[in-house]
Design a protein around this motif. Structure first.
Motif, PDB file in Angstrom:
ATOM      1  N   LYS A 257      10.181  -0.517  -0.757  1.00  0.00           N
ATOM      2  CA  LYS A 257      11.531  -0.338  -1.292  1.00  0.00           C
ATOM      3  C   LYS A 257      11.693   1.150  -1.572  1.00  0.00           C
ATOM      4  CE  LYS A 257      11.261  -4.926  -3.395  1.00  0.00           C
ATOM      5  NZ  LYS A 257       9.843  -5.137  -2.977  1.00  0.00           N
TER       6      LYS A 257
ATOM      7  N   THR B 215       9.043   5.792  -2.369  1.00  0.00           N
ATOM      8  CA  THR B 215       8.799   4.513  -1.699  1.00  0.00           C
ATOM      9  C   THR B 215       7.747   3.730  -2.479  1.00  0.00           C
ATOM     10  OG1 THR B 215       9.293   5.484   0.467  1.00  0.00           O
ATOM     11  CG2 THR B 215       8.121   3.378   0.443  1.00  0.00           C
TER      12      THR B 215
ATOM     13  N   THR C 221      17.987   2.620  -1.857  1.00  0.00           N
ATOM     14  CA  THR C 221      18.691   2.857  -0.596  1.00  0.00           C
ATOM     15  C   THR C 221      18.202   1.986   0.545  1.00  0.00           C
ATOM     16  OG1 THR C 221      17.145   4.644  -0.029  1.00  0.00           O
ATOM     17  CG2 THR C 221      19.166   5.252  -1.221  1.00  0.00           C
ATOM     18  N   GLN C 222      17.024   1.393   0.394  1.00  0.00           N
ATOM     19  CA  GLN C 222      16.456   0.672   1.526  1.00  0.00           C
ATOM     20  C   GLN C 222      15.447  -0.363   1.052  1.00  0.00           C
ATOM     21  OE1 GLN C 222      15.753   3.368   4.782  1.00  0.00           O
ATOM     22  NE2 GLN C 222      14.026   2.167   5.530  1.00  0.00           N
TER      23      GLN C 222
ATOM     24  N   LYS D 107      13.078  -1.944   6.327  1.00  0.00           N
ATOM     25  CA  LYS D 107      13.855  -1.048   7.194  1.00  0.00           C
ATOM     26  C   LYS D 107      15.346  -1.362   7.138  1.00  0.00           C
ATOM     27  CE  LYS D 107      10.078  -0.064  10.391  1.00  0.00           C
ATOM     28  NZ  LYS D 107       9.595  -0.122  11.801  1.00  0.00           N
TER      29      LYS D 107
ATOM     30  N   ASP E  68      18.830  -0.894   5.499  1.00  0.00           N
ATOM     31  CA  ASP E  68      19.499   0.069   4.625  1.00  0.00           C
ATOM     32  C   ASP E  68      20.949  -0.348   4.397  1.00  0.00           C
ATOM     33  OD1 ASP E  68      21.016   0.879   6.873  1.00  0.00           O
ATOM     34  OD2 ASP E  68      19.608   2.490   7.353  1.00  0.00           O
TER      35      ASP E  68
ATOM     36  N   LYS F 149      14.427  -6.943   9.550  1.00  0.00           N
ATOM     37  CA  LYS F 149      14.205  -5.531   9.182  1.00  0.00           C
ATOM     38  C   LYS F 149      13.540  -5.413   7.812  1.00  0.00           C
ATOM     39  CE  LYS F 149      18.205  -3.730  11.748  1.00  0.00           C
ATOM     40  NZ  LYS F 149      19.528  -3.063  11.608  1.00  0.00           N
TER      41      LYS F 149
END
Length: 232
Positions: A130, A178, A204-205, A208, A210, A229
């Protein structure tokens, strides 16, 4: 599953209300033919008030959560569910957030009614990455990346060190972090542990996946490829 129970479980109304909708001809197939309560029509071919039904079990949503909203329906004030259609709040099985973002954190938040998927994402064994972007109160001193990557950082009142995390510096007070686990207020507590303070925080993510194409306060239904993803 009988038509009445199917539609009621999706949150469109009580069973009594759905029975009335069927009697009024508001439940049809794609050709516009009114359906009876005992119809065997496939889920994807049923329309309610001329709109296709929401997906059955397995629905996954991505919300770009704004600041000021909380994730628990027990909390007071603005809830993330207020940003979704009202019927999503009463679906059966329940539509739950996959993990949480606190009131002062914005960004990517997943929802699902698939319990197996939820546990797969949040399982410590999955280590789904994350990514967060944070604005800090004070400039970096240069040692933060090594501390976070060490796998030795211990948070206050905990007895197990954090898993290694990757820090990318955007500038002196802006970073991208991360994580591979999800502890309570983890990003804020990590910086507090090294003597700094997080002023703003956005996820933000997830994996993978987003927020491309999802404006703040908006959401989208995820396809199977979107969900894939999350796991890389």
């Amino acid at each position: 599953m009988r038509l009445v129970k199917l539609i009621a479980n999706l949150g469109y109304g009580s069973r009594k209300e759905i029975q009335q909708a069927i009697r009024h001809g508001w439940v049809t197939d794609r050709e516009g033919n009114a359906l009876k309560a005992d119809a065997k029509t496939a889920h994807e071919d049923i329309l309610f008030d001329d709109e296709p039904l929401d997906p059955a079990i397995g629905m996954v949503l991505l919300l770009n959560k704004p600041l000021g909203y909380t994730c628990s329906i027990k909390d007071q004030g603005k809830l993330v569910y207020d940003l979704l259609p009202d019927r999503y709040r009463v679906r059966k099985p329940v539509l739950s957030t996959i993990g949480r973002l606190d009131k002062e954190t914005s960004g990517a938040l997943l929802f699902t009614d698939d319990g197996a998927l939820l546990h797969r994402v949040i399982s410590p064994k999955a280590e789904v990455p994350k990514i967060y972007e944070a604005e800090l109160d004070r400039p970096l001193n240069g040692s933060e990346a090594a501390v976070f990557a060490s796998g030795e950082l211990m948070l206050e009142n905990e007895h197990k060190p954090l898993k290694p995390a990757e820090l990318d510096v955007i500038d002196d007070t802006h970073v991208r972090l991360t994580l591979h686990e999800g502890r309570y207020h983890q990003v804020r507590r990590m910086f507090a542990a090294i003597g700094n303070h997080v002023n703003t925080l956005q996820r933000t993510q997830i994996g993978k996946l987003d927020l491309t194409g999802v404006a703040e306060g908006e959401w989208k239904m995820l396809s199977e490829s979107d969900v894939a993803k999350v796991f890389g």
